[in-house]
Scaffold this active site. Structure first.
Site, PDB file in Angstrom:
ATOM      1  N   TYR A 135       0.822  -1.217   0.000  1.00 31.60           N
ATOM      2  CA  TYR A 135       0.000   0.000   0.000  1.00 31.60           C
ATOM      3  C   TYR A 135       0.856   1.267   0.000  1.00 31.60           C
ATOM      4  O   TYR A 135       0.386   2.341  -0.367  1.00 31.60           O
ATOM      5  CB  TYR A 135      -0.934   0.040   1.223  1.00 31.60           C
ATOM      6  CG  TYR A 135      -2.088  -0.948   1.164  1.00 31.60           C
ATOM      7  CD1 TYR A 135      -2.208  -1.868   0.129  1.00 31.60           C
ATOM      8  CD2 TYR A 135      -3.062  -0.958   2.155  1.00 31.60           C
ATOM      9  CE1 TYR A 135      -3.255  -2.773   0.085  1.00 31.60           C
ATOM     10  CE2 TYR A 135      -4.118  -1.859   2.116  1.00 31.60           C
ATOM     11  CZ  TYR A 135      -4.207  -2.771   1.080  1.00 31.60           C
ATOM     12  OH  TYR A 135      -5.248  -3.659   1.044  1.00 31.60           O
ATOM     13  N   LYS A 190       2.611 -15.209   2.954  1.00 26.73           N
ATOM     14  CA  LYS A 190       2.522 -15.920   1.673  1.00 26.73           C
ATOM     15  C   LYS A 190       3.966 -16.262   1.303  1.00 26.73           C
ATOM     16  O   LYS A 190       4.457 -15.939   0.215  1.00 26.73           O
ATOM     17  CB  LYS A 190       1.832 -15.014   0.641  1.00 26.73           C
ATOM     18  CG  LYS A 190       1.465 -15.697  -0.659  1.00 26.73           C
ATOM     19  CD  LYS A 190       0.279 -16.644  -0.555  1.00 26.73           C
ATOM     20  CE  LYS A 190       0.057 -17.363  -1.868  1.00 26.73           C
ATOM     21  NZ  LYS A 190      -0.936 -18.444  -1.773  1.00 26.73           N
ATOM     22  N   ASP A 222      -4.008 -17.764   2.165  1.00 24.97           N
ATOM     23  CA  ASP A 222      -5.169 -18.429   1.564  1.00 24.97           C
ATOM     24  C   ASP A 222      -5.773 -19.440   2.548  1.00 24.97           C
ATOM     25  O   ASP A 222      -6.996 -19.531   2.709  1.00 24.97           O
ATOM     26  CB  ASP A 222      -4.818 -19.084   0.216  1.00 24.97           C
ATOM     27  CG  ASP A 222      -3.454 -19.760   0.213  1.00 24.97           C
ATOM     28  OD1 ASP A 222      -2.663 -19.551   1.155  1.00 24.97           O
ATOM     29  OD2 ASP A 222      -3.169 -20.511  -0.734  1.00 24.97           O
ATOM     30  N   ASP A 246      -5.858  -6.183   5.835  1.00 21.09           N
ATOM     31  CA  ASP A 246      -7.014  -5.427   5.365  1.00 21.09           C
ATOM     32  C   ASP A 246      -8.147  -6.403   5.042  1.00 21.09           C
ATOM     33  O   ASP A 246      -9.305  -6.232   5.460  1.00 21.09           O
ATOM     34  CB  ASP A 246      -6.585  -4.655   4.096  1.00 21.09           C
ATOM     35  CG  ASP A 246      -7.620  -3.662   3.620  1.00 21.09           C
ATOM     36  OD1 ASP A 246      -8.682  -3.557   4.264  1.00 21.09           O
ATOM     37  OD2 ASP A 246      -7.371  -3.000   2.595  1.00 21.09           O
ATOM     38  N   ASP A 250     -11.569  -7.719   7.680  1.00 16.48           N
ATOM     39  CA  ASP A 250     -12.967  -7.566   7.260  1.00 16.48           C
ATOM     40  C   ASP A 250     -13.681  -8.911   7.270  1.00 16.48           C
ATOM     41  O   ASP A 250     -14.855  -9.001   7.630  1.00 16.48           O
ATOM     42  CB  ASP A 250     -13.058  -6.952   5.853  1.00 16.48           C
ATOM     43  CG  ASP A 250     -13.146  -5.426   5.915  1.00 16.48           C
ATOM     44  OD1 ASP A 250     -12.902  -4.866   7.012  1.00 16.48           O
ATOM     45  OD2 ASP A 250     -13.447  -4.812   4.884  1.00 16.48           O
TER      46      ASP A 250
END
Ligand code: NAD
Length: 356
Positions: A135, A190, A222, A246, A250
């Site tokens: 980001y 990851k 994942d 992020d 959520d």
């Protein structure tokens, strides 16, 4: 103690008013000062994070933030959009650690789309690194591709990167938080594909050696996304980078089924923090007096705990919220058969009344 109150846009104004009501009812000595932020600040001053608002936030011990954003600002250039105010505050205050608890209250188990037995008693804490990763990584932009699958075509690119100190400090925050809970940290990465996240995994493991009393495990993002819906209660503290955090925070929020219930905190190295509900400005229900103020009220409790060192007051608020739920009071987003529907202000007043 000084609190900057930044209500923002949409329901931000309505829900922050209720949280302020609850904070004032505690009879603690703090100074509160309100300023515009987001679309409201753009409309008045031409910028979503005016210098005066940023100065106030910097001087304060904590910021209580509502929400920003409205569809009418979607066409503005990126730097002037309301959401930029949050990024600006995070960056200027150095808020690198984002705490997103996902707690399922006993009375609201039915609100989840998962089976009640999977989420009853759920209490997990997602800790998301907030100032690094793809980001913020440079370089980024658009250009003409010189290689890849389509040389000569237009392309866009971002840069994923993390430095050792950035990973070390967020890992420490996670291990410290786990010590106050069930002493388990799951680091999500990851590492099988990304160099950045192999580095992340190595450093979290190194830091973990300083916390022998905390169990550490590693999980690919994942798999973490799957496990969060398959067996969410097996997590305690989850720590991860900005982008994975992020998304996973959520997802975790939705396990509880009620976005209007979820507080969040973003802290810097001095425990100065920004406290806000996990949801947005909900322009669809703004001004109707129906928004659920509990996430913001609970953010106020987190603020008392983490930035203002008022643990007892934080617990009083959390207990009052449980009490109003037990009384059957519900805003429309969490309403179900047999409970009493109330509006934003009534809910705030009920929490004030339930404070002991
Ligand atoms: P949202 O979270 O605002 O709303 C999603 C849905 O949840 C809507 O149906 C809304 O009515 C409902 N909802 C949200 N909070 C609620 C509450 N307290 N009580 C009852 N219902 C509630 O997300 P969105 O619709 O995707 O975004 C709306 C605006 O908010 C956009 O401009 C977006 O950029 C902005 N946004 C801001 C923040 C922030 O300020 N931190 C976060 C997310 C989105």
């Amino acid at each position: 103690m000084k609190i900057a109150i930044l209500p923002g846009d949409g329901i931000g104004v309505e829900i922050v008013a209720e949280a302020v009501k609850v904070l004032k009812a505690l009879d603690l000595k703090f100074e509160m000062e309100t300023a515009l932020v987001g679309g409201a600040a753009y409309a008045a001053h031409g910028h979503p994070l005016p210098e005066s608002t940023l100065e106030l936030a910097k001087q304060a011990d904590a910021v209580l933030f509502g929400a920003v954003g409205d569809w009418k600002y979607d066409k503005l250039e990126r730097a002037l959009r309301p959401e930029q105010a949050i990024l600006g505050l995070r960056k200027n205050l150095g808020l690198f650690a984002n705490f997103r608890p996902a707690i399922c209250y006993e009375q609201l188990t039915h609100a989840s789309s998962l089976k009640p037995e999977l989420i009853a008693g759920l209490d997990i804490l997602i800790i998301r690194e907030l100032t690094g990763d793809i980001y913020f990584g440079q370089p980024r932009g658009r250009r003409t591709a010189v290689d890849g699958h389509f040389p000569g075509a237009d392309e866009a690119f971002d840069t994923m990167r993390y430095s050792r100190p950035e990973i070390e400090r967020i890992a420490r925050v996670a291990f410290e938080a786990a010590r106050k809970r069930n002493k388990r940290v799951t680091s999500v990465d990851k590492a099988n594909v990304l160099e950045t996240f192999q580095f992340w995994k190595d450093i979290v493991s190194e830091v973990g050696k300083d916390y022998p009393d905390v169990a550490l495990d590693h999980m690919y993002v994942d798999n973490a996304a799957m496990q969060l819906v398959k067996e969410p209660k097996k997590f305690d503290v989850v720590v991860t980078g900005n982008m994975f955090g992020d998304i996973l925070s959520d997802e975790a929020a939705m396990l509880t089924g009620s976005i209007g219930m979820l507080p969040s905190a973003s802290l810097n190295a001095n425990n100065q923090g920004l406290y806000e509900p996990s949801h947005g400005s909900a322009p669809d229900i703004a001004g109707k007096g129906v928004a659920n103020p509990l996430a913001t009220i609970l953010s106020g409790a987190m603020m008392l705990r983490f930035s203002l060192n008022q643990e007892e007051a934080a617990r009083r608020i959390e207990a009052a919220v449980k009490k109003v739920l037990a009384q059957g009071l519900r805003t429309p987003d969490i309403w179900s058969e047999g409970t009493t529907q109330v509006g934003t202000q009534e809910m705030g007043a009920a929490v004030v009344k339930a404070l002991v």
